[in-house]
Design a protein around this motif. Structure first.
Motif, PDB file in Angstrom:
ATOM      1  N   ALA A 188      41.972  12.196 -36.427  1.00 50.95           N
ATOM      2  CA  ALA A 188      41.814  11.660 -35.223  1.00 50.95           C
ATOM      3  C   ALA A 188      40.090  12.341 -34.408  1.00 50.95           C
ATOM      4  CB  ALA A 188      43.453  13.266 -34.913  1.00 50.95           C
ATOM      5  N   LEU A 189      39.785  13.006 -35.720  1.00 49.90           N
ATOM      6  CA  LEU A 189      38.505  13.658 -35.062  1.00 49.90           C
ATOM      7  C   LEU A 189      37.343  12.264 -35.621  1.00 49.90           C
ATOM      8  CD1 LEU A 189      38.216  16.758 -36.832  1.00 49.90           C
ATOM      9  CD2 LEU A 189      38.957  15.691 -34.170  1.00 49.90           C
ATOM     10  N   ILE A 190      38.381  11.143 -36.278  1.00 48.18           N
ATOM     11  CA  ILE A 190      37.768  10.066 -37.211  1.00 48.18           C
ATOM     12  C   ILE A 190      37.671   9.164 -36.041  1.00 48.18           C
ATOM     13  CG2 ILE A 190      36.254   8.325 -38.719  1.00 48.18           C
ATOM     14  CD1 ILE A 190      37.522  10.438 -40.467  1.00 48.18           C
ATOM     15  N   VAL A 191      38.718   8.039 -35.970  1.00 53.22           N
ATOM     16  CA  VAL A 191      38.524   7.502 -35.246  1.00 53.22           C
ATOM     17  C   VAL A 191      37.866   7.224 -33.166  1.00 53.22           C
ATOM     18  CG1 VAL A 191      40.400   5.614 -34.151  1.00 53.22           C
ATOM     19  CG2 VAL A 191      40.655   6.046 -36.681  1.00 53.22           C
ATOM     20  N   PRO A 192      38.070   8.297 -32.728  1.00 51.06           N
ATOM     21  CA  PRO A 192      37.624   8.011 -31.590  1.00 51.06           C
ATOM     22  C   PRO A 192      36.489   7.789 -31.828  1.00 51.06           C
ATOM     23  CG  PRO A 192      39.059   9.699 -31.299  1.00 51.06           C
ATOM     24  CD  PRO A 192      38.809   9.174 -32.451  1.00 51.06           C
TER      25      PRO A 192
END
Length: 296
Positions: free
Chosen positions: A163-167
Motif C-alpha cells: 500500500a505504500l509502494i504501489v501508489p
C-alpha cells in the motif's frame, strides 16, 4: 614543418603562457563574495534545527525541560541504545528502506519510459495527455488521498507495505523531469541507432540512459527523500506496527501527557542517517544535473 608546428601549437592548452597581446592570463579571484554575508546567516538558520536535534538526543530529560535552554552537561549515549531497545526501530528502518528503494526503482523505470514516450513518440493526444499529467502536480495530496485509499483497498493491499509502494511507483514530477531531459538530447544519436537496426527500447536503454546519469541520480535522491520522510500516507494506509515505517514508528515515543524527547530525538537522528548518506553519495551527480539543466 610549419604545418606540424602549427598543429602542435593548436593542440596545446590555451591558458598556458601569455596572451596574444603580451599580457598575463587573468586568474580567478579567491576573495569571498559579498553575497556570502547573506548566505552565511541563512545557512546557520537552516542548520540550527539539526544541531538542536543532535543536542537534545544526547541530553537528559531534565535538561530538555529547563528554561532557558542550554547546552547539555554531558553526553547521554544511552538515549540511542534506549531508542533501539524500547521500540523495534531497526525493523521500522528496514520497512522504510524496502519502501523507499522500491519507489526509487519504480520511478526510474516507469518515469523513464513515460518521459521518453512523451519526448520522442508522437501519438494522438500526446500533448494533451502530457498537460494532464502536469496538471496533477497542482492537485494537493489531501484531495486524492481518499480515492487512493479506496483503490488500495480494492486491490487488497490494505495494511501492507504494498500500500505504500504501489501508489508511488511513478510520479508526475519524475515524468516531467525526464521528459525535459530527453528533449535536450540530439535526435541524430537516435537516428544513427535506428539505422543500425536498434529498437525504441534498445535506444532508450543503451543510448539515452547512459547519457542521463545525473538526471536519474537527481530523481533517485528526490524520490528517496520524499518516500523516506513521508508520514501522512503511511499513517492512513498502515495500522499494523509490523508494517510501520520509521517516521510513523517515531510517534510511539510521544504520549498524550508525556514525551520522551531525548529518545525521540535520538531516533530521529538515526532515521536521518540514511538520508545524509544517500545525498552525499549522489551529490556529485545532483550538482551536475542542476548545473547543466539549461544546456542544449
Amino acid at each position: 614543418m610549419s604545418i606540424t608546428m602549427t598543429g602542435r601549437a593548436a593542440k596545446g592548452p590555451a591558458t598556458r603562457g601569455p596572451a596574444a597581446d603580451g599580457t598575463a592570463p587573468r586568474r580567478r579571484s579567491r576573495r569571498p563574495s559579498p553575497l556570502h554575508l547573506v548566505l552565511l546567516p541563512l545557512s546557520l538558520v537552516m542548520v540550527a534545527p539539526l544541531l538542536w536535534m543532535v543536542l537534545l538526543s544526547v541530553s537528559t530529560k531534565e535538561e530538555t525541560r529547563r528554561f532557558p535552554p542550554g547546552l547539555p552537561h554531558g553526553i547521554e549515549w544511552r538515549n540511542y541504545t534506549g531508542a533501539l531497545a524500547d521500540a523495534p526501530l531497526a525493523h521500522w528502518l528496514g520497512n522504510s528502506a524496502i519502501v523507499s528503494v522500491s519507489c526509487v526503482a519504480g520511478n526510474l523505470v516507469f518515469c523513464s519510459l513515460a518521459g521518453y514516450a512523451f519526448a520522442r513518440i508522437r501519438f494522438l493526444g500526446s500533448r494533451a495527455l502530457f498537460v494532464a499529467v502536469l496538471a496533477t502536480l497542482m492537485v494537493p495530496f489531501q484531495i486524492v488521498m481518499l480515492p487512493t485509499l479506496i483503490m488500495v483497498r480494492a486491490a487488497g493491499l490494505t495494511d501492507t507495505l504494498g500500500a505504500l509502494i504501489v501508489p508511488n511507483l511513478a510520479t508526475a514530477f519524475g515524468v516531467f523531469l525526464l521528459r525535459q531531459f530527453f528533449t535536450t538530447v540530439p535526435r541524430e544519436l537516435e537516428e544513427a541507432a535506428r539505422i543500425d537496426g536498434a529498437s525504441r527500447l534498445r535506444i532508450l536503454v543503451q543510448v539515452m540512459l547512459p547519457l542521463m546519469r545525473p538526471t536519474l541520480a537527481t530523481l533517485a535522491v528526490l524520490t528517496f527523500l520524499q518516500t523516506w520522510n513521508d508520514f501522512l500516507w503511511p499513517l492512513i494506509a498502515v495500522q499494523n506496527p509490523d508494517h510501520m515505517t520509521v517516521q510513523l514508528g517515531l510517534q510511539t515515543f510521544q504520549g498524550a501527557h508525556n514525551t520522551d524527547w531525548p529518545k525521540l530525538m535520538a531516533g530521529t537522528v538515526i532515521s536521518q542517517l540514511p538520508v545524509f548518506a544517500m545525498f552525499f553519495v549522489a551529490q556529485r551527480f545532483f550538482v551536475r544535473s542542476v548545473a547543466t539543466a539549461g544546456l542544449k
